[in-house]
Scaffold this motif. Sequence first.
Motif, PDB file in Angstrom:
ATOM      1  N   ALA A 126      36.085  31.248   4.294  1.00  0.00           N
ATOM      2  CA  ALA A 126      36.724  30.575   5.430  1.00  0.00           C
ATOM      3  C   ALA A 126      38.130  31.134   5.570  1.00  0.00           C
ATOM      4  N   ILE A 127      38.533  31.477   6.795  1.00  0.00           N
ATOM      5  CA  ILE A 127      39.863  32.046   7.019  1.00  0.00           C
ATOM      6  C   ILE A 127      40.301  31.758   8.445  1.00  0.00           C
ATOM      7  N   ASP A 128      41.583  31.496   8.625  1.00  0.00           N
ATOM      8  CA  ASP A 128      42.149  31.269   9.953  1.00  0.00           C
ATOM      9  C   ASP A 128      42.463  32.604  10.619  1.00  0.00           C
ATOM     10  N   VAL A 129      42.138  32.691  11.917  1.00  0.00           N
ATOM     11  CA  VAL A 129      42.343  33.928  12.690  1.00  0.00           C
ATOM     12  C   VAL A 129      43.015  33.570  14.010  1.00  0.00           C
ATOM     13  N   PRO A 130      43.664  34.548  14.673  1.00  0.00           N
ATOM     14  CA  PRO A 130      44.341  34.256  15.943  1.00  0.00           C
ATOM     15  C   PRO A 130      43.359  33.970  17.081  1.00  0.00           C
ATOM     16  N   VAL A 131      43.780  33.057  17.957  1.00  0.00           N
ATOM     17  CA  VAL A 131      43.127  32.828  19.246  1.00  0.00           C
ATOM     18  C   VAL A 131      44.056  33.347  20.331  1.00  0.00           C
ATOM     19  N   ARG A 132      43.525  34.183  21.198  1.00  0.00           N
ATOM     20  CA  ARG A 132      44.323  34.845  22.232  1.00  0.00           C
ATOM     21  C   ARG A 132      43.789  34.426  23.597  1.00  0.00           C
ATOM     22  N   HIS A 133      44.516  33.490  24.237  1.00  0.00           N
ATOM     23  CA  HIS A 133      44.116  33.021  25.570  1.00  0.00           C
ATOM     24  C   HIS A 133      42.656  32.559  25.584  1.00  0.00           C
ATOM     25  N   GLY A 134      42.275  31.830  24.556  1.00  0.00           N
ATOM     26  CA  GLY A 134      40.933  31.268  24.503  1.00  0.00           C
ATOM     27  C   GLY A 134      39.870  32.205  23.990  1.00  0.00           C
ATOM     28  N   ARG A 135      40.267  33.345  23.461  1.00  0.00           N
ATOM     29  CA  ARG A 135      39.293  34.302  22.929  1.00  0.00           C
ATOM     30  C   ARG A 135      39.650  34.659  21.500  1.00  0.00           C
ATOM     31  N   VAL A 136      38.623  34.762  20.683  1.00  0.00           N
ATOM     32  CA  VAL A 136      38.795  35.051  19.258  1.00  0.00           C
ATOM     33  C   VAL A 136      38.100  36.369  18.960  1.00  0.00           C
ATOM     34  N   PRO A 137      38.823  37.489  19.045  1.00  0.00           N
ATOM     35  CA  PRO A 137      38.173  38.785  18.801  1.00  0.00           C
ATOM     36  C   PRO A 137      37.999  39.052  17.309  1.00  0.00           C
ATOM     37  N   LEU A 138      36.816  39.520  16.947  1.00  0.00           N
ATOM     38  CA  LEU A 138      36.536  39.995  15.597  1.00  0.00           C
ATOM     39  C   LEU A 138      36.204  41.476  15.710  1.00  0.00           C
ATOM     40  N   PRO A 139      37.078  42.365  15.256  1.00  0.00           N
ATOM     41  CA  PRO A 139      36.933  43.808  15.490  1.00  0.00           C
ATOM     42  C   PRO A 139      35.567  44.341  15.090  1.00  0.00           C
ATOM     43  N   THR A 140      35.007  45.156  15.972  1.00  0.00           N
ATOM     44  CA  THR A 140      33.702  45.830  15.862  1.00  0.00           C
ATOM     45  C   THR A 140      32.528  44.879  16.059  1.00  0.00           C
ATOM     46  N   LEU A 141      32.760  43.560  16.094  1.00  0.00           N
ATOM     47  CA  LEU A 141      31.651  42.614  16.244  1.00  0.00           C
ATOM     48  C   LEU A 141      31.583  42.006  17.638  1.00  0.00           C
ATOM     49  N   GLY A 142      32.697  41.508  18.152  1.00  0.00           N
ATOM     50  CA  GLY A 142      32.699  40.843  19.440  1.00  0.00           C
ATOM     51  C   GLY A 142      33.784  39.799  19.485  1.00  0.00           C
ATOM     52  N   CYS A 143      33.620  38.808  20.362  1.00  0.00           N
ATOM     53  CA  CYS A 143      34.619  37.743  20.414  1.00  0.00           C
ATOM     54  C   CYS A 143      33.969  36.433  20.815  1.00  0.00           C
ATOM     55  N   ALA A 144      34.546  35.341  20.283  1.00  0.00           N
ATOM     56  CA  ALA A 144      34.121  33.995  20.648  1.00  0.00           C
ATOM     57  C   ALA A 144      35.019  33.479  21.757  1.00  0.00           C
ATOM     58  N   MET A 145      34.457  32.704  22.663  1.00  0.00           N
ATOM     59  CA  MET A 145      35.212  32.085  23.740  1.00  0.00           C
ATOM     60  C   MET A 145      35.342  30.593  23.436  1.00  0.00           C
ATOM     61  N   VAL A 146      36.586  30.127  23.324  1.00  0.00           N
ATOM     62  CA  VAL A 146      36.838  28.730  22.974  1.00  0.00           C
ATOM     63  C   VAL A 146      37.788  28.124  23.997  1.00  0.00           C
ATOM     64  N   PRO A 147      37.839  26.789  24.086  1.00  0.00           N
ATOM     65  CA  PRO A 147      38.777  26.165  25.032  1.00  0.00           C
ATOM     66  C   PRO A 147      40.214  26.556  24.708  1.00  0.00           C
ATOM     67  N   ALA A 148      41.000  26.815  25.755  1.00  0.00           N
ATOM     68  CA  ALA A 148      42.385  27.256  25.570  1.00  0.00           C
ATOM     69  C   ALA A 148      43.332  26.242  26.183  1.00  0.00           C
ATOM     70  N   THR A 149      44.170  25.643  25.358  1.00  0.00           N
ATOM     71  CA  THR A 149      45.217  24.752  25.848  1.00  0.00           C
ATOM     72  C   THR A 149      46.585  25.405  25.789  1.00  0.00           C
ATOM     73  N   GLU A 150      46.662  26.536  25.090  1.00  0.00           N
ATOM     74  CA  GLU A 150      47.903  27.304  24.988  1.00  0.00           C
ATOM     75  C   GLU A 150      47.534  28.765  24.768  1.00  0.00           C
ATOM     76  N   PRO A 151      48.450  29.687  25.079  1.00  0.00           N
ATOM     77  CA  PRO A 151      48.087  31.119  24.976  1.00  0.00           C
ATOM     78  C   PRO A 151      47.720  31.561  23.573  1.00  0.00           C
ATOM     79  N   TRP A 152      48.473  31.074  22.575  1.00  0.00           N
ATOM     80  CA  TRP A 152      48.292  31.569  21.215  1.00  0.00           C
ATOM     81  C   TRP A 152      48.061  30.385  20.281  1.00  0.00           C
ATOM     82  N   SER A 153      46.987  30.462  19.510  1.00  0.00           N
ATOM     83  CA  SER A 153      46.697  29.427  18.529  1.00  0.00           C
ATOM     84  C   SER A 153      45.843  30.051  17.439  1.00  0.00           C
ATOM     85  N   THR A 154      45.203  29.214  16.631  1.00  0.00           N
ATOM     86  CA  THR A 154      44.347  29.730  15.563  1.00  0.00           C
ATOM     87  C   THR A 154      43.001  29.027  15.592  1.00  0.00           C
ATOM     88  N   ALA A 155      42.019  29.738  15.083  1.00  0.00           N
ATOM     89  CA  ALA A 155      40.684  29.193  14.861  1.00  0.00           C
ATOM     90  C   ALA A 155      40.288  29.525  13.419  1.00  0.00           C
TER      91      ALA A 155
END
Length: 606
Positions: A126-155
Motif C-alpha cells: 500500500a502506498i500513497d500516490v499523487p492525484v492530478r486533476h482527478g487522474r491517478v497515472p501509473l507509468p506504463t500501466l494507465g490511469c485511474a479516474m477519481v472524483p476531483a475536489t482540488e487540483p492536487w491530492s493523493t490516493a
Amino acid sequence: MNAEPSLPRHHLPPESVAELVRGEGGPATLGLLLDGERSRRLLLLRMLDDATELGPAWDLLSAAQRRAPRVVDDLLMYPQTGMWLTTALRRLRGTLPQDDPPLSVVLGHISALAATAALRAELDFAIDVPVRHGRVPLPTLGCAMVPATEPWSTATVRAAGGRAVVEAPGASIAVPLPLGSPGPGWHPMRRLAVGPADQRLDVALDDVDPYRTYPQPTEPRPLSDEAAAQWRRMLEEAWQLLLREQPETAGAMRRGVLSLTPTPAGERFRPRSVSAGDAFGGIEASEPDDAVQLAATLVHEFQHTKLGGLLHLTPLLAPGAHEDGKVLWYAPWRDDPRPLEGLLQGIYAFMGITGFWRARRWSAGADSAVAHFEFALWRAQVGVAMNQVHRHPRFTQHGTALLDTLRERCAKWLQEQVPEEQTALARLCADDHVARWRAHHLRPPAPAVDEAARAWSAGASEPPASLTAAPAVVPNPYARWLDSLAMLVRHRLSDANEDRPWSDEPEKAATRVNGALPADSLLIAGDALTACDAYVAHLTVEPNRADTWAGLGRALALTGIEPTAARLLCETPERARAVHAAVSRAVGRAPDPIHLAAWLGSSSPA
C-alpha cells in the motif's frame, strides 16, 4: 533499490562511433547507447535520493527489484522516467519555474513508479500516490479516474491477494487484471505492436504519463478508442514503409523507439514532433497527415534520439570558450536563430530526413514529385547549415569527424539528378527561406540606416558605404511560418496528384497555409509579374512585414525586372526594410520599395 557498487564505464567501440558519425547506427550500437542511458538513469536516481527523502517509495522499489529486477529495469528505462528524473532534480535546484504542479507532486511521482513496479512484480503493498486533476497515472500501466475536489491530492494504491485498487475519497477503482486491460474508472496505456513477428515494432501509445510531453509535463489526456485505432493503422502503414525503404533504420528503431505520445493534428504538411535527450526512446508527435509523414517523423526524431545518446557518452562540442553563448545561427528548418548546439541537432536530424526522401523518391509512385522536391530541398538546406559552421573551433575531434562525414555525404547527394521542375522549386524555397529569415532577424547598424535615409532624402546618387557593415542578429520572437513558400509547393504538387486545379485559383491557395500571402501563391503558380504587383500593394498596407520584402526580391528576380533591386532584396532584404522604415519616419511618406531597393543596391555588391 539495491545500490550498485560502481557504475560501469561506458565505451563506444570505433565501429559504433563510425556508424553514428555517418548518421546511422544498428541494433548493437543502439544497445550500447541504451546501456549508457541505464547507468545515467541510475546515477540520476541516486542523486535524487541524496537530495530528498524518498522513504516508502524507495523501499517498495527495492522490494520490487529483488522480486523482479527486469520489471524495475524496464520501468527505469521508460523514456518518461528519464524526463521525470531530470525535471525533479531541476525543480529541486531551482533551475525550472516553481509553478504547477507543486514540488510535492513532482517528487511524489516516485511513489507512482514504485506502485507500478510492485504491481508488475505481484507484490502486496500500500502506498500513497499523487492525484492530478482527478487522474491517478501509473507509468506504463494507465490511469485511474477519481472524483476531483482540488487540483492536487493523493490516493492510495494497494494490492493484496492478486487484487489491486486505487482508493480516493469517494472512489475505489479496481486495477484490472491482466495489467493493461480496461475497466470501470480505469484507462489502460495501450501498446502498439506492428509488423511481422521477426520485425515487430512494439511501442507504448502513451496518453497518460505526465512526463510524456517534452519539455513541459502535461496532465493525462486519454485517447478515444477510435483515435487509438487510427494511430495503430497509421503506425502499421508507416512501419511497413520503413521496413521496405529504410530496413537498417527500422532494425535500429526496434530497440531505440520505446514510446509514442500522440497530440492533436496540426496544419497540413506542418507536423509537430518533439523528442528529448532526457527521454531516450520517447517521441511526441501530432496526428499525421498520412503514413509517409509519420514515417518521416519517426526517422527525424530517431536521429535526435541517437545523437542525444551519443552526447551522453562523448562531447561533440567543447564548452563555449570561443563565444559567449549568445552567438546564433541560421537553421533552415526553423523560424528562429539557433545556438550551435541546437543547429548541430538539426543538422543530424535533417540528414536523416534527406536520406528518407532520397530513398522514397524511387518508390513513391504518384507522389514522386513531392519526394523529389523534399530531397532537393533538404539536401540544399542541410548543406547550407553545415557550411556555416564547418571548422568551427568548438567542435571536438568526434564532432569534427561527424560534421566532415555528413558534409561529404551531402556533397554526393547534391550531385544526384533531380527533375528540373522540382530542383527549381527547391532552390526557390531554400533561397526564399533564408531571405525571410534575414529580413526578420538581422538588423543593419542603426547609425548606418539613419545615414542612408538622409542620403536618400537628399537625392544622393548611392547609399553610404557604412550600410554594408555586418548586421547584428536580433531575434524577432514574432517570426513565424517562414516556410510558407515550401508549404505552398507541397500543396501544389499534392493537388496535381489529385487532379485539383490549383493553378487556376492560386490566390485561394494562400488561405490554406498559415503565413502565406496571395502574392506567395502567385509566385508559386509561376506568375511572377503579378506577384510583384501584389507584393508592392501589400507593402503599402503593411510596410514592415519582413516576408513581403523577401518575396518581392524573389519575384523581381524571376521577372528580370530591376535586377539591382532584385539582388539587394534577395541577398540583404534587411537593408531595404530598415531604410524604408527610417525614410518613412523622417519624411512622413513611404518611398517606392523597388526604387529604394535599386538605389540601395547600386553602390557595390551586397
